[in-house]
Design a protein around this motif. Structure first.
Motif, PDB file in Angstrom:
ATOM      1  N   LEU A 172      32.379  21.741  54.255  1.00 23.55           N
ATOM      2  CA  LEU A 172      32.094  21.634  56.513  1.00 23.55           C
ATOM      3  C   LEU A 172      31.366  20.076  56.391  1.00 23.55           C
ATOM      4  CD1 LEU A 172      31.170  25.032  56.905  1.00 23.55           C
ATOM      5  CD2 LEU A 172      33.245  24.271  56.560  1.00 23.55           C
ATOM      6  N   PRO A 173      32.215  19.194  58.314  1.00 26.80           N
ATOM      7  CA  PRO A 173      31.513  18.314  58.292  1.00 26.80           C
ATOM      8  C   PRO A 173      31.009  18.448  59.197  1.00 26.80           C
ATOM      9  CG  PRO A 173      34.013  19.032  59.184  1.00 26.80           C
ATOM     10  CD  PRO A 173      33.829  20.080  58.414  1.00 26.80           C
ATOM     11  N   GLY A 174      29.613  17.614  58.586  1.00 29.51           N
ATOM     12  CA  GLY A 174      28.123  18.710  60.091  1.00 29.51           C
ATOM     13  C   GLY A 174      27.804  17.032  61.048  1.00 29.51           C
ATOM     14  N   GLY A 175      27.201  17.181  60.904  1.00 27.70           N
ATOM     15  CA  GLY A 175      26.613  15.758  61.945  1.00 27.70           C
ATOM     16  C   GLY A 175      24.471  15.878  61.733  1.00 27.70           C
ATOM     17  N   SER A 176      24.166  15.143  62.509  1.00 30.52           N
ATOM     18  CA  SER A 176      22.522  14.606  62.272  1.00 30.52           C
ATOM     19  C   SER A 176      21.555  15.772  62.110  1.00 30.52           C
ATOM     20  CB  SER A 176      22.523  13.981  63.708  1.00 30.52           C
ATOM     21  OG  SER A 176      23.284  12.846  63.379  1.00 30.52           O
ATOM     22  N   PRO A 177      21.183  15.909  60.849  1.00 30.68           N
ATOM     23  CA  PRO A 177      20.282  17.731  60.666  1.00 30.68           C
ATOM     24  C   PRO A 177      19.059  16.884  61.856  1.00 30.68           C
ATOM     25  CG  PRO A 177      20.548  16.191  58.849  1.00 30.68           C
ATOM     26  CD  PRO A 177      21.189  15.325  59.632  1.00 30.68           C
ATOM     27  N   VAL A 178      18.831  18.000  62.577  1.00 30.42           N
ATOM     28  CA  VAL A 178      17.150  18.005  63.313  1.00 30.42           C
ATOM     29  C   VAL A 178      16.086  17.645  62.596  1.00 30.42           C
ATOM     30  CG1 VAL A 178      15.705  19.643  64.612  1.00 30.42           C
ATOM     31  CG2 VAL A 178      18.251  19.875  64.301  1.00 30.42           C
ATOM     32  N   GLN A 179      15.416  16.514  63.282  1.00 35.56           N
ATOM     33  CA  GLN A 179      13.848  16.027  62.661  1.00 35.56           C
ATOM     34  C   GLN A 179      13.213  16.811  63.718  1.00 35.56           C
ATOM     35  OE1 GLN A 179      13.993  13.770  60.390  1.00 35.56           O
ATOM     36  NE2 GLN A 179      16.571  14.058  60.113  1.00 35.56           N
ATOM     37  N   SER A 180      11.867  16.860  63.244  1.00 36.22           N
ATOM     38  CA  SER A 180      10.483  17.736  64.087  1.00 36.22           C
ATOM     39  C   SER A 180       9.491  17.654  63.402  1.00 36.22           C
ATOM     40  CB  SER A 180      11.253  19.250  63.320  1.00 36.22           C
ATOM     41  OG  SER A 180      10.597  19.527  62.505  1.00 36.22           O
ATOM     42  N   ASP A 181       9.005  17.990  64.490  1.00 35.46           N
ATOM     43  CA  ASP A 181       6.822  17.255  64.397  1.00 35.46           C
ATOM     44  C   ASP A 181       6.404  18.607  65.152  1.00 35.46           C
ATOM     45  OD1 ASP A 181       5.241  16.614  63.197  1.00 35.46           O
ATOM     46  OD2 ASP A 181       4.963  14.939  64.537  1.00 35.46           O
ATOM     47  N   THR A 182       6.015  19.397  64.169  1.00 35.42           N
ATOM     48  CA  THR A 182       4.215  20.157  65.084  1.00 35.42           C
ATOM     49  C   THR A 182       3.647  19.859  64.866  1.00 35.42           C
ATOM     50  OG1 THR A 182       6.464  21.921  63.971  1.00 35.42           O
ATOM     51  CG2 THR A 182       3.919  22.452  64.603  1.00 35.42           C
ATOM     52  N   ILE A 183       2.521  20.060  65.629  1.00 38.36           N
ATOM     53  CA  ILE A 183       1.279  19.803  65.693  1.00 38.36           C
ATOM     54  C   ILE A 183       0.262  20.993  65.897  1.00 38.36           C
ATOM     55  CG2 ILE A 183       1.110  19.130  67.764  1.00 38.36           C
ATOM     56  CD1 ILE A 183      -1.426  17.589  67.516  1.00 38.36           C
ATOM     57  N   LEU A 184      -0.677  21.673  65.558  1.00 39.55           N
ATOM     58  CA  LEU A 184      -0.907  22.734  65.646  1.00 39.55           C
ATOM     59  C   LEU A 184      -2.302  22.786  66.246  1.00 39.55           C
ATOM     60  CD1 LEU A 184      -2.524  26.145  63.520  1.00 39.55           C
ATOM     61  CD2 LEU A 184      -4.041  24.810  64.230  1.00 39.55           C
ATOM     62  N   VAL A 185      -2.652  23.327  67.311  1.00 42.05           N
ATOM     63  CA  VAL A 185      -3.762  23.159  68.550  1.00 42.05           C
ATOM     64  C   VAL A 185      -4.734  24.420  68.476  1.00 42.05           C
ATOM     65  CG1 VAL A 185      -2.955  21.334  69.234  1.00 42.05           C
ATOM     66  CG2 VAL A 185      -2.792  23.667  70.675  1.00 42.05           C
ATOM     67  N   ARG A 186      -5.659  24.352  68.612  1.00 43.32           N
ATOM     68  CA  ARG A 186      -6.933  26.167  68.262  1.00 43.32           C
ATOM     69  C   ARG A 186      -6.895  26.161  70.653  1.00 43.32           C
ATOM     70  NH1 ARG A 186      -6.794  29.653  64.958  1.00 43.32           N
ATOM     71  NH2 ARG A 186      -6.963  28.809  62.988  1.00 43.32           N
ATOM     72  N   ARG A 187      -5.749  25.814  70.972  1.00 45.36           N
ATOM     73  CA  ARG A 187      -6.246  26.131  72.749  1.00 45.36           C
ATOM     74  C   ARG A 187      -5.005  27.288  72.580  1.00 45.36           C
ATOM     75  NH1 ARG A 187      -6.132  20.333  74.645  1.00 45.36           N
ATOM     76  NH2 ARG A 187      -7.338  19.660  73.626  1.00 45.36           N
ATOM     77  N   GLY A 188      -5.143  28.192  74.208  1.00 47.19           N
ATOM     78  CA  GLY A 188      -4.299  29.213  74.357  1.00 47.19           C
ATOM     79  C   GLY A 188      -3.111  28.168  75.170  1.00 47.19           C
ATOM     80  N   GLU A 189      -1.681  28.757  74.976  1.00 46.81           N
ATOM     81  CA  GLU A 189      -0.111  28.564  76.104  1.00 46.81           C
ATOM     82  C   GLU A 189      -1.121  28.277  77.256  1.00 46.81           C
ATOM     83  OE1 GLU A 189       3.553  29.454  74.829  1.00 46.81           O
ATOM     84  OE2 GLU A 189       3.018  31.107  75.241  1.00 46.81           O
ATOM     85  N   SER A 190      -1.167  28.035  77.829  1.00 43.90           N
ATOM     86  CA  SER A 190      -1.725  28.254  79.468  1.00 43.90           C
ATOM     87  C   SER A 190      -2.228  27.028  79.864  1.00 43.90           C
ATOM     88  CB  SER A 190      -2.238  29.669  79.644  1.00 43.90           C
ATOM     89  OG  SER A 190      -3.750  29.845  78.759  1.00 43.90           O
ATOM     90  N   ASP A 191      -3.457  26.640  78.389  1.00 45.29           N
ATOM     91  CA  ASP A 191      -4.246  25.695  78.161  1.00 45.29           C
ATOM     92  C   ASP A 191      -3.286  24.440  77.924  1.00 45.29           C
ATOM     93  OD1 ASP A 191      -6.738  26.308  79.127  1.00 45.29           O
ATOM     94  OD2 ASP A 191      -6.758  26.994  77.105  1.00 45.29           O
ATOM     95  N   VAL A 192      -2.509  24.349  77.525  1.00 47.40           N
ATOM     96  CA  VAL A 192      -1.492  23.563  77.165  1.00 47.40           C
ATOM     97  C   VAL A 192       0.202  23.070  77.658  1.00 47.40           C
ATOM     98  CG1 VAL A 192      -2.154  22.824  74.707  1.00 47.40           C
ATOM     99  CG2 VAL A 192      -0.061  24.424  74.988  1.00 47.40           C
ATOM    100  N   ALA A 193       0.511  24.076  78.614  1.00 49.62           N
ATOM    101  CA  ALA A 193       1.488  23.414  79.301  1.00 49.62           C
ATOM    102  C   ALA A 193       1.263  23.003  79.834  1.00 49.62           C
ATOM    103  CB  ALA A 193       1.453  25.210  79.828  1.00 49.62           C
ATOM    104  N   GLU A 194       0.902  22.370  80.538  1.00 51.00           N
ATOM    105  CA  GLU A 194       0.933  21.142  81.864  1.00 51.00           C
ATOM    106  C   GLU A 194       1.225  19.689  81.026  1.00 51.00           C
ATOM    107  OE1 GLU A 194       1.535  20.462  85.377  1.00 51.00           O
ATOM    108  OE2 GLU A 194       0.553  22.030  84.743  1.00 51.00           O
ATOM    109  N   GLY A 195       0.577  19.961  79.914  1.00 54.29           N
ATOM    110  CA  GLY A 195       0.958  18.940  79.386  1.00 54.29           C
ATOM    111  C   GLY A 195       2.095  18.822  78.730  1.00 54.29           C
TER     112      GLY A 195
END
Length: 246
Positions: A172-195
């Motif tokens: 099948l004719p595909g497109g551009s593979p998705v690139q991703s990066d992940t970082i783990l932080v020891r904080r809850g979602e509410s603490d990182v939501a604004e940034g």
């Protein structure tokens, strides 16, 4: 995330999935393959072994039938038993009929000959293919899947499904593979939501997500940035780390 990649949907078929008797893993596997090969998976649906539900879903998804997505992949319902009705439903959705496919029959006969078994009527059901469809190779157990319109029909048995996917996707004719990066932080979602929100607004062409978890060390959040341009992903991750003082 902006993308010009082909869009796709997955339709999982089977009462055993909806009852909780069988843990579904085929969609998870295919989702990873599609992301890595340049297809944008937009929707996953699970339906019962019900002809009307299957037909409606195919027509809603397959763009060749006026549906929403460029490609539709199905899993389940092409075996030898009475409740394996996917081939008939696909044929109805595409306005055709089901017949014994000569090549599919030959494949099944050859396998039976090698195993010293008889090609019974039940086994022959797996050679019932919508007229006009092309076969999908099955190197695991012989019985093929098939493609018609933009619908690609594969088995529900995980090992067989994966083998069919491995054969089909390079065709099948595909497109551009998705690139991703992940970082783990020891904080809850509410603490990182604004940034996270600020960086998401700055890099509107990318997809940013937060995924909380809990382990023996306590709560944490995985922050994931996805896009088609690795440079943009790296720039966004650098901006996110700066925002969060990491």
């Amino acid at each position: 995330m902006h993308s010009d990649n082909p869009t796709a949907a997955i339709l999982v078929i089977g009462d055993e999935i909806l009852s909780g008797r069988t843990r579904e893993g085929n969609a998870h596997h295919l989702a990873g393959v599609l992301s890595a090969t340049g297809f944008d998976l937009r929707e996953i649906r699970v339906v019962a072994d019900d002809n009307a539900q299957i037909v409606a879903a195919i027509r809603a998804f397959d763009k060749s039938l006026g549906g929403a997505y460029d490609l539709l992949f199905t899993s389940g319902g092409i075996g030898p038993t009475h409740d394996d009705i996917t081939a008939d439903a696909v044929a109805e959705a595409h306005g055709t009929t089901v017949e014994i496919h000569p090549e599919a029959r030959a494949i099944l006969q050859a396998r039976c000959d090698r195993m010293g078994t008889e090609l019974t009527e039940n086994r022959l059901r797996m050679a019932r293919i919508p007229v006009g469809a092309q076969l999908i190779d099955n190197a695991v157990s012989g019985a093929p899947g098939f493609s018609i319109g933009n619908t690609h029909v594969m088995a529900g048995v995980p090992e067989v499904f994966r083998g069919m996917v491995a054969w089909l996707i390079p065709q099948l004719p595909g497109g551009s593979p998705v690139q991703s990066d992940t970082i783990l932080v020891r904080r809850g979602e509410s603490d990182v939501a604004e940034g996270l929100k600020a960086v998401a607004e700055e890099f509107a062409d990318l997809s940013l997500g937060s995924y909380p978890f809990q382990d023996p060390s306590g709560w944490g959040t995985n922050l994931v940035i996805r896009g088609l341009d690795s440079t943009r992903v790296a720039e966004a991750m650098a901006a996110l780390k700066q925002r969060l003082d990491l």
